[in-house]
Design an enzyme around this catalytic site. Structure first.
Site, PDB file in Angstrom:
ATOM      1  N   LYS A 261     -43.213-110.778 -12.925  1.00 14.80           N
ATOM      2  CA  LYS A 261     -44.622-111.145 -13.124  1.00 14.80           C
ATOM      3  C   LYS A 261     -44.957-112.552 -12.632  1.00 14.80           C
ATOM      4  O   LYS A 261     -46.023-112.778 -12.065  1.00 14.80           O
ATOM      5  CB  LYS A 261     -44.981-111.027 -14.601  1.00 14.80           C
ATOM      6  CG  LYS A 261     -44.978-109.604 -15.106  1.00 14.80           C
ATOM      7  CD  LYS A 261     -45.434-109.585 -16.544  1.00 14.80           C
ATOM      8  CE  LYS A 261     -45.137-108.283 -17.206  1.00 14.80           C
ATOM      9  NZ  LYS A 261     -45.555-108.269 -18.603  1.00 14.80           N
TER      10      LYS A 261
ATOM     11  N   ASP B 184     -52.057-108.029 -19.977  1.00 18.36           N
ATOM     12  CA  ASP B 184     -51.213-107.916 -21.181  1.00 18.36           C
ATOM     13  C   ASP B 184     -51.936-108.362 -22.451  1.00 18.36           C
ATOM     14  O   ASP B 184     -51.856-107.698 -23.487  1.00 18.36           O
ATOM     15  CB  ASP B 184     -49.963-108.795 -21.042  1.00 18.36           C
ATOM     16  CG  ASP B 184     -48.814-108.083 -20.339  1.00 18.36           C
ATOM     17  OD1 ASP B 184     -48.885-106.860 -20.172  1.00 18.36           O
ATOM     18  OD2 ASP B 184     -47.856-108.777 -19.973  1.00 18.36           O
TER      19      ASP B 184
ATOM     20  N   ASN C  46     -38.977-119.242 -29.958  1.00 14.34           N
ATOM     21  CA  ASN C  46     -38.334-118.718 -28.753  1.00 14.34           C
ATOM     22  C   ASN C  46     -36.954-119.316 -28.589  1.00 14.34           C
ATOM     23  O   ASN C  46     -36.707-120.462 -28.962  1.00 14.34           O
ATOM     24  CB  ASN C  46     -39.180-119.063 -27.514  1.00 14.34           C
ATOM     25  CG  ASN C  46     -38.720-118.295 -26.287  1.00 14.34           C
ATOM     26  OD1 ASN C  46     -38.577-117.081 -26.336  1.00 14.34           O
ATOM     27  ND2 ASN C  46     -38.485-118.995 -25.186  1.00 14.34           N
TER      28      ASN C  46
ATOM     29  N   THR D 151     -35.454-120.309 -25.912  1.00 16.96           N
ATOM     30  CA  THR D 151     -35.546-121.507 -25.077  1.00 16.96           C
ATOM     31  C   THR D 151     -36.744-122.330 -25.544  1.00 16.96           C
ATOM     32  O   THR D 151     -37.901-121.962 -25.305  1.00 16.96           O
ATOM     33  CB  THR D 151     -35.708-121.117 -23.584  1.00 16.96           C
ATOM     34  OG1 THR D 151     -34.668-120.202 -23.246  1.00 16.96           O
ATOM     35  CG2 THR D 151     -35.635-122.340 -22.686  1.00 16.96           C
TER      36      THR D 151
HETATM   37  N1  LIG Z   1     -46.249-102.673 -24.354  1.00 18.90           N
HETATM   38  C1  LIG Z   1     -46.622-103.243 -23.234  1.00 18.90           C
HETATM   39  O1  LIG Z   1     -47.671-102.904 -22.663  1.00 18.90           O
HETATM   40  C2  LIG Z   1     -45.795-104.359 -22.674  1.00 18.90           C
HETATM   41  C3  LIG Z   1     -46.372-105.206 -21.745  1.00 18.90           C
HETATM   42  C4  LIG Z   1     -45.614-106.255 -21.244  1.00 18.90           C
HETATM   43  C5  LIG Z   1     -44.290-106.424 -21.654  1.00 18.90           C
HETATM   44  N2  LIG Z   1     -43.758-105.567 -22.544  1.00 18.90           N
HETATM   45  C6  LIG Z   1     -42.372-105.760 -22.996  1.00 18.90           C
HETATM   46  O2  LIG Z   1     -42.283-107.072 -23.547  1.00 18.90           O
HETATM   47  C7  LIG Z   1     -40.983-107.600 -23.358  1.00 18.90           C
HETATM   48  C8  LIG Z   1     -41.074-109.015 -22.764  1.00 18.90           C
HETATM   49  O3  LIG Z   1     -41.658-108.943 -21.478  1.00 18.90           O
HETATM   50  P1  LIG Z   1     -42.009-110.273 -20.640  1.00 18.90           P
HETATM   51  O4  LIG Z   1     -42.694-109.800 -19.430  1.00 18.90           O
HETATM   52  O5  LIG Z   1     -42.664-111.288 -21.496  1.00 18.90           O
HETATM   53  O6  LIG Z   1     -40.544-110.791 -20.256  1.00 18.90           O
HETATM   54  P2  LIG Z   1     -40.080-112.297 -19.926  1.00 18.90           P
HETATM   55  O7  LIG Z   1     -41.184-113.096 -19.350  1.00 18.90           O
HETATM   56  O8  LIG Z   1     -38.813-112.158 -19.163  1.00 18.90           O
HETATM   57  O9  LIG Z   1     -39.742-112.913 -21.365  1.00 18.90           O
HETATM   58  C9  LIG Z   1     -38.667-112.434 -22.125  1.00 18.90           C
HETATM   59  C10 LIG Z   1     -38.681-113.101 -23.492  1.00 18.90           C
HETATM   60  O10 LIG Z   1     -37.648-112.515 -24.272  1.00 18.90           O
HETATM   61  C11 LIG Z   1     -36.733-113.555 -24.694  1.00 18.90           C
HETATM   62  N3  LIG Z   1     -35.374-113.006 -24.706  1.00 18.90           N
HETATM   63  C12 LIG Z   1     -34.835-112.151 -23.827  1.00 18.90           C
HETATM   64  N4  LIG Z   1     -33.563-111.861 -24.180  1.00 18.90           N
HETATM   65  C13 LIG Z   1     -33.317-112.562 -25.314  1.00 18.90           C
HETATM   66  C14 LIG Z   1     -32.183-112.674 -26.170  1.00 18.90           C
HETATM   67  N5  LIG Z   1     -31.050-112.016 -25.922  1.00 18.90           N
HETATM   68  N6  LIG Z   1     -32.279-113.465 -27.251  1.00 18.90           N
HETATM   69  C15 LIG Z   1     -33.423-114.135 -27.525  1.00 18.90           C
HETATM   70  N7  LIG Z   1     -34.528-114.069 -26.750  1.00 18.90           N
HETATM   71  C16 LIG Z   1     -34.471-113.277 -25.656  1.00 18.90           C
HETATM   72  C17 LIG Z   1     -36.902-114.644 -23.666  1.00 18.90           C
HETATM   73  O11 LIG Z   1     -36.432-115.873 -24.203  1.00 18.90           O
HETATM   74  P3  LIG Z   1     -36.026-117.096 -23.233  1.00 18.90           P
HETATM   75  O12 LIG Z   1     -37.310-117.781 -22.876  1.00 18.90           O
HETATM   76  O13 LIG Z   1     -35.148-117.922 -24.073  1.00 18.90           O
HETATM   77  O14 LIG Z   1     -35.333-116.494 -22.044  1.00 18.90           O
HETATM   78  C18 LIG Z   1     -38.417-114.607 -23.461  1.00 18.90           C
HETATM   79  O15 LIG Z   1     -39.097-115.222 -24.515  1.00 18.90           O
HETATM   80  C19 LIG Z   1     -40.252-106.583 -22.498  1.00 18.90           C
HETATM   81  O16 LIG Z   1     -39.479-105.782 -23.342  1.00 18.90           O
HETATM   82  C20 LIG Z   1     -41.350-105.767 -21.876  1.00 18.90           C
HETATM   83  O17 LIG Z   1     -40.943-104.453 -21.555  1.00 18.90           O
HETATM   84  C21 LIG Z   1     -44.483-104.532 -23.071  1.00 18.90           C
END
Ligand SMILES: NC(=O)c1ccc[n+]([C@@H]2O[C@H](COP(=O)([O-])OP(=O)(O)OC[C@H]3O[C@@H](n4cnc5c(N)ncnc54)[C@H](OP(=O)(O)O)[C@@H]3O)[C@@H](O)[C@H]2O)c1
Length: 266
Positions: free
Chosen positions: A71, A108, A156, A158
């Site tokens: 994204k 989103d 978060n 990080t």
């Molecule tokens: N329902 C919907 O319509 C919808 C829409 C968008 C996204 N989503 C879902 O939302 C989730 C996040 O998406 P995103 O686009 O925001 O991803 P992103 O920008 O990559 O962000 C991921 C987030 O998860 C944290 N994270 C990942 N692995 C972790 C772990 N092992 N321990 C602790 N924190 C962890 C990251 O923390 P750090 O900053 O520390 O890396 C960050 O805050 C995904 O599962 C996605 O499929 C759903």
């Protein structure tokens, strides 16, 4: 039926197996009599630039949905992005204009709030713990602030990203109370998991679920699995739960219309 006149749409993702946009958008096209087909494209982040340059040259491609981990990178590859995408620094939907320009926007946040409201949940005045500070979390925080949330705590892994999210919300909504804190639900009305923790079997829980209380609403944005482990535990503790599909469902109509050039981004 796919014919020579069928318009192409795709989602760019890595991994891609869990995405639900193809079935949902193909159903939308059918319901709205659109001659289009929506397919999943598995693209590694290192290859995004090359793939997008190729897609620009596809004259029967009209739109893209963008998800993890593309994204933010995709926002930089667009020729123009809408106000929500600019504030957040990432896009989740792109329209390809007939001359090959790519126009992106981010749905989103408004999709999340619309999903809550579709289930009778109003964030106005609520104290909300937001877990995560990635693209989705930032969009959700801005939309919650716009919707009159009473107070936001961002937690978060990080810390610097949580600080950046706070600064982004404060710049757009100085009236909103927002702080960076711990993943501790005590003192909150709603908990939102906007991390990707819970997508994979064996992921650790995003918070200590023994601290959840029955009066709290537990909200997930992960769509697969539908009931993540912490959500299951929240339900067992008597919390109302809200699944990620509601957010996705609410976005589908907005995304489809944007890709078809019918509506501005939100
Ligand atoms: N329902 C919907 O319509 C919808 C829409 C968008 C996204 N989503 C879902 O939302 C989730 C996040 O998406 P995103 O686009 O925001 O991803 P992103 O920008 O990559 O962000 C991921 C987030 O998860 C944290 N994270 C990942 N692995 C972790 C772990 N092992 N321990 C602790 N924190 C962890 C990251 O923390 P750090 O900053 O520390 O890396 C960050 O805050 C995904 O599962 C996605 O499929 C759903």
């Amino acid at each position: 039926m796919i014919t020579g006149t069928t318009r192409l749409f795709a989602i760019l993702a890595d991994p891609v197996g869990h995405v639900q946009a193809p079935q949902m958008l193909n159903a939308w096209f059918e319901a709205h009599d659109v001659d289009g087909v929506f397919v999943p494209l598995h693209v590694h982040l290192d290859d995004l630039d090359a793939v997008v340059q190729g897609l620009r040259a596809l004259h029967n491609l009209d739109g893209l949905v963008i998800t993890m981990p593309h994204k933010t990178a995709m926002a930089a590859l667009c020729d123009d992005i809408g106000p929500a995408a600019r504030a957040i620094g990432s896009v989740n939907t792109v329209r390809r204009t007939p001359d090959g320009r790519l126009v992106g926007d981010m749905f989103d946040g408004h999709g999340f709030v619309a999903g809550l409201k579709s289930q009778g949940i109003d964030p106005r005045g609520q104290r909300i713990l937001l877990l995560g500070a990635g693209g989705a979390a930032t969009a959700i925080a801005l939309a919650l602030a716009e919707s009159g949330a009473g107070a936001l705590t961002v937690a978060n892994r990080t810390r610097s990203k949580a600080d950046a999210l706070k600064a982004c919300v404060q710049a757009a909504h100085p009236e909103v109370r927002i702080e960076v804190g711990q993943p501790d639900p005590r003192g909150h009305d709603m908990v939102v998991n906007a991390t990707s923790q819970g997508m994979k079997p064996g992921d650790t829980l995003p918070l200590d679920t023994t601290l959840l209380e029955p009066a709290m609403t537990a909200i997930e944005i992960i769509t697969k699995p539908e009931i993540t482990p912490w959500l299951e535990q929240a339900r067992n503790r008597g919390c109302r739960i809200h699944i990620g599909r509601h957010m996705l469902q609410a976005q589908i109509d907005q995304m489809a219309r944007f890709m078809l050039g019918e509506a501005a981004g939100a």
